[in-house]
Design a protein around this motif. Structure first.
Motif, PDB file in Angstrom:
ATOM      1  N   PHE A   1       0.850  -1.188   0.000  1.00 15.15           N
ATOM      2  CA  PHE A   1       0.000   0.000   0.000  1.00 15.15           C
ATOM      3  C   PHE A   1       0.889   1.242   0.000  1.00 15.15           C
ATOM      4  O   PHE A   1       1.920   1.277   0.672  1.00 15.15           O
TER       5      PHE A   1
ATOM      6  N   ALA B   1      -0.647   0.361   5.840  1.00 17.73           N
ATOM      7  CA  ALA B   1      -1.992   0.351   5.279  1.00 17.73           C
ATOM      8  C   ALA B   1      -3.002   0.674   6.369  1.00 17.73           C
ATOM      9  O   ALA B   1      -2.907   0.149   7.487  1.00 17.73           O
TER      10      ALA B   1
ATOM     11  N   VAL C   1      -8.312  -0.617   5.030  1.00 12.39           N
ATOM     12  CA  VAL C   1      -7.734  -1.287   3.870  1.00 12.39           C
ATOM     13  C   VAL C   1      -7.364  -2.727   4.224  1.00 12.39           C
ATOM     14  O   VAL C   1      -7.645  -3.667   3.468  1.00 12.39           O
TER      15      VAL C   1
ATOM     16  N   TYR D   1     -10.500  -4.734   4.446  1.00  9.69           N
ATOM     17  CA  TYR D   1     -11.089  -4.974   3.126  1.00  9.69           C
ATOM     18  C   TYR D   1     -10.403  -6.134   2.430  1.00  9.69           C
ATOM     19  O   TYR D   1     -11.064  -7.038   1.887  1.00  9.69           O
TER      20      TYR D   1
END
Length: 255
Positions: free
Chosen positions: A120, A125, A129, A132
């Protein structure tokens, strides 16, 4: 700490302005001059140009940034000869400077999800995120003997009876293949347009012997060759017919 190393969930939101000016005339020229070229000259595509076009292909939009594709640039003479055979000896394949097999992949969903966390573009991150990419792979996987797919189908059916909206999911391996194919096709479009912008042309070939291509590239059952792109310099007689499209009213509906 610089913005590039800052968690955007804790600091101000990341902003990326669009370029102020894009030459629409040149963009239109690229789109309109792209043709399915059936015959190429002997001119080779410089390696730096080919690599630049492939890099632009990889910038294509794709589902959840899982990038479910691989582009096999077949340059070994013996393998290229076999690939031409697999492409049914088409003139485009026989005369192309480069042959690129575009493969949609459903075998790297977990790997790509983890890379989205580890790579990321901030130092760490954000939690949302990470969450997810821990969950989203299950949207595209179906499990052994399609167990997960069957479970999702039942669960989605129940939830929809409650008038709840749900995203597209995969309920069987064919759905997963379609999911990967859609993103890979977008990357293929990027590739052929990039070639055109650099002054070269292409032919997207869907007519090929899939088992032979699989054997040639040693693909596993979750790697799906969706097209072979022939690329090179357009011969003077490389386009066989004028381009035409049907009435736009067949295809465009404003509702």
């Amino acid at each position: 700490m610089s913005q590039s190393n800052t968690d955007p969930s804790e600091k101000k939101r990341y902003l990326e302005p669009a370029p102020e000016h894009i030459d629409i005339d040149n963009f239109r020229k690229v789109i309109e001059s792209r043709r399915s070229v059936r015959k190429f000259t002997d001119k080779t595509i410089p390696n730096d140009v080919l690599d630049a076009c492939l890099d632009l292909a990889l910038l294509a939009p794709n589902s959840s940034n899982l990038q479910p594709w691989t582009f096999y640039v077949v340059q070994n003479p013996a393998k290229k000869k076999q690939l031409i055979k697999a492409c049914l000896g088409q003139l485009a394949a026989r005369t192309a400077s480069e042959l690129i097999v575009c493969v949609a992949r459903t075998d790297r969903i977990d790997t790509m999800a983890k890379l989205n966390i580890s790579e990321f573009p901030f130092e760490t991150a954000p939690k949302m995120v990470k969450k997810y990419y821990q969950i989203i792979p299950y949207n595209y996987k179906t499990g052994y003997f399609n167990a997960l797919g069957h479970f999702k189908k039942v669960a989605f059916t129940v939830v929809r009876t409650l008038d709840k909206q749900l995203p597209v999911s995969t309920f069987n391996p064919a759905d997963t293949k379609l999911w990967a194919t859609k993103s890979t096709a977008l990357a293929c479009e990027n590739l052929v347009l990039a070639l055109r912008a650099y002054g070269f042309d292409s032919c997207m070939m869907e007519g090929f012997d899939e088992p032979l291509v699989r054997k040639l590239l040693r693909l596993n059952h979750q790697e799906h060759p969706i097209m072979v792109i022939a690329a090179g310099e357009r011969a003077k007689d490389g386009v066989f017919f004028p381009q035409y499209r049907f009435n736009r009213d067949f295809f465009i509906k404003k509702v």
